[in-house]
Design a protein around this motif. Structure first.
Motif, short mmCIF file in Angstrom:
data_model
loop_
_atom_site.label_atom_id
_atom_site.label_comp_id
_atom_site.label_asym_id
_atom_site.label_seq_id
_atom_site.Cartn_x
_atom_site.Cartn_y
_atom_site.Cartn_z
N ALA A 42 0.83 -1.21 0.00
CA ALA A 42 0.00 0.00 0.00
C ALA A 42 0.87 1.26 0.00
O ALA A 42 0.53 2.26 -0.64
CB ALA A 42 -0.93 0.00 1.21
N ARG A 43 2.01 1.21 0.68
CA ARG A 43 2.92 2.36 0.69
C ARG A 43 3.53 2.59 -0.69
O ARG A 43 3.69 3.72 -1.13
CB ARG A 43 4.04 2.16 1.70
N GLU A 92 2.18 1.68 -3.58
CA GLU A 92 1.10 2.20 -4.44
C GLU A 92 0.87 3.69 -4.17
O GLU A 92 0.63 4.46 -5.09
CB GLU A 92 -0.18 1.40 -4.23
N TRP A 93 0.94 4.09 -2.89
CA TRP A 93 0.79 5.50 -2.55
C TRP A 93 1.90 6.32 -3.19
O TRP A 93 1.67 7.40 -3.73
CB TRP A 93 0.81 5.66 -1.04
N PHE A 94 3.13 5.79 -3.14
CA PHE A 94 4.26 6.47 -3.77
C PHE A 94 4.04 6.62 -5.28
O PHE A 94 4.28 7.68 -5.84
CB PHE A 94 5.57 5.71 -3.51
N GLU A 153 1.23 6.72 -6.87
CA GLU A 153 0.18 7.73 -7.07
C GLU A 153 0.71 9.15 -6.93
O GLU A 153 0.49 9.99 -7.80
CB GLU A 153 -0.93 7.48 -6.04
N LYS A 154 1.43 9.41 -5.86
CA LYS A 154 1.93 10.77 -5.61
C LYS A 154 3.00 11.17 -6.62
O LYS A 154 3.03 12.31 -7.09
CB LYS A 154 2.47 10.90 -4.19
N GLU A 185 1.25 12.12 -9.77
CA GLU A 185 0.60 13.43 -9.64
C GLU A 185 1.60 14.57 -9.72
O GLU A 185 1.28 15.64 -10.23
CB GLU A 185 -0.16 13.50 -8.32
N VAL A 240 -3.06 2.17 -10.87
CA VAL A 240 -2.89 3.25 -9.89
C VAL A 240 -2.31 4.49 -10.58
O VAL A 240 -2.78 5.60 -10.36
CB VAL A 240 -1.97 2.78 -8.73
N ALA A 277 -4.15 8.19 -11.15
CA ALA A 277 -3.52 9.42 -10.68
C ALA A 277 -3.30 10.41 -11.83
O ALA A 277 -3.49 11.61 -11.66
CB ALA A 277 -2.19 9.11 -10.00
#
Length: 140
Positions: A93-94, A96-98, A100-101, A104, A131, A135
């Motif tokens: 999850a971390r 995937e968050w990376f 995404e950000k 962006e 993902v 984004a």
């Protein structure tokens, strides 16, 4: 105006060759169905390569959606490319968050790197691609 992703095609080339009628992929057609867009409504397309297209919804059929490309607006190219190399974290999850950000913020390429002490050895690239596309669409 809504933005939709048309993968695998260079919109600039498609428009120049006269292929103005394009069928949207199933997942993007699902988004159109949920939004209840009707024939004649305007939308934007992107190919993920820096090309944006203005389009009109031609055929909102039950299974497929056809759009007519009316204009192409290429994005101004940057004078540099930003490439990030990062080791996938144990908690996916971390990572995937990376993804995404970083998408962006405008990172051009993300390269996973496996190091000596990396705990994660496999990645689901199809999931990470989804993902990144979500984004990209959200941040334009």
């Amino acid at each position: 105006m809504h933005l939709f992703y048309l993968p695998g095609k260079n919109l600039g080339e498609v428009y120049r060759t006269g292929e103005v009628l394009q069928e949207l992929p199933a997942d993007e057609a699902g988004h159109l169905r949920v939004m209840r867009l009707k024939a004649g409504e305007r939308l934007r397309l992107t190919d993920g390569l820096g090309n944006f297209a203005e389009a009109i919804l031609e055929d909102p059929g039950p299974k497929k959606f056809t759009v007519r490309i009316t204009a192409i607006t290429p994005e101004d190219p940057c004078s540099f490319r930003l490439i990030m190399a990062v080791a996938p974290t144990k908690n996916i999850a971390r990572f995937e968050w990376f993804i995404e950000k970083a998408t962006e913020f405008g990172v051009d390429e993300i390269v996973p790197v496996w190091c000596e002490h990396s705990e994660r050895t496999k990645l689901r690239t199809d999931r990470l691609q989804k993902v990144a596309v979500a984004a990209m669409k959200q941040s334009l």
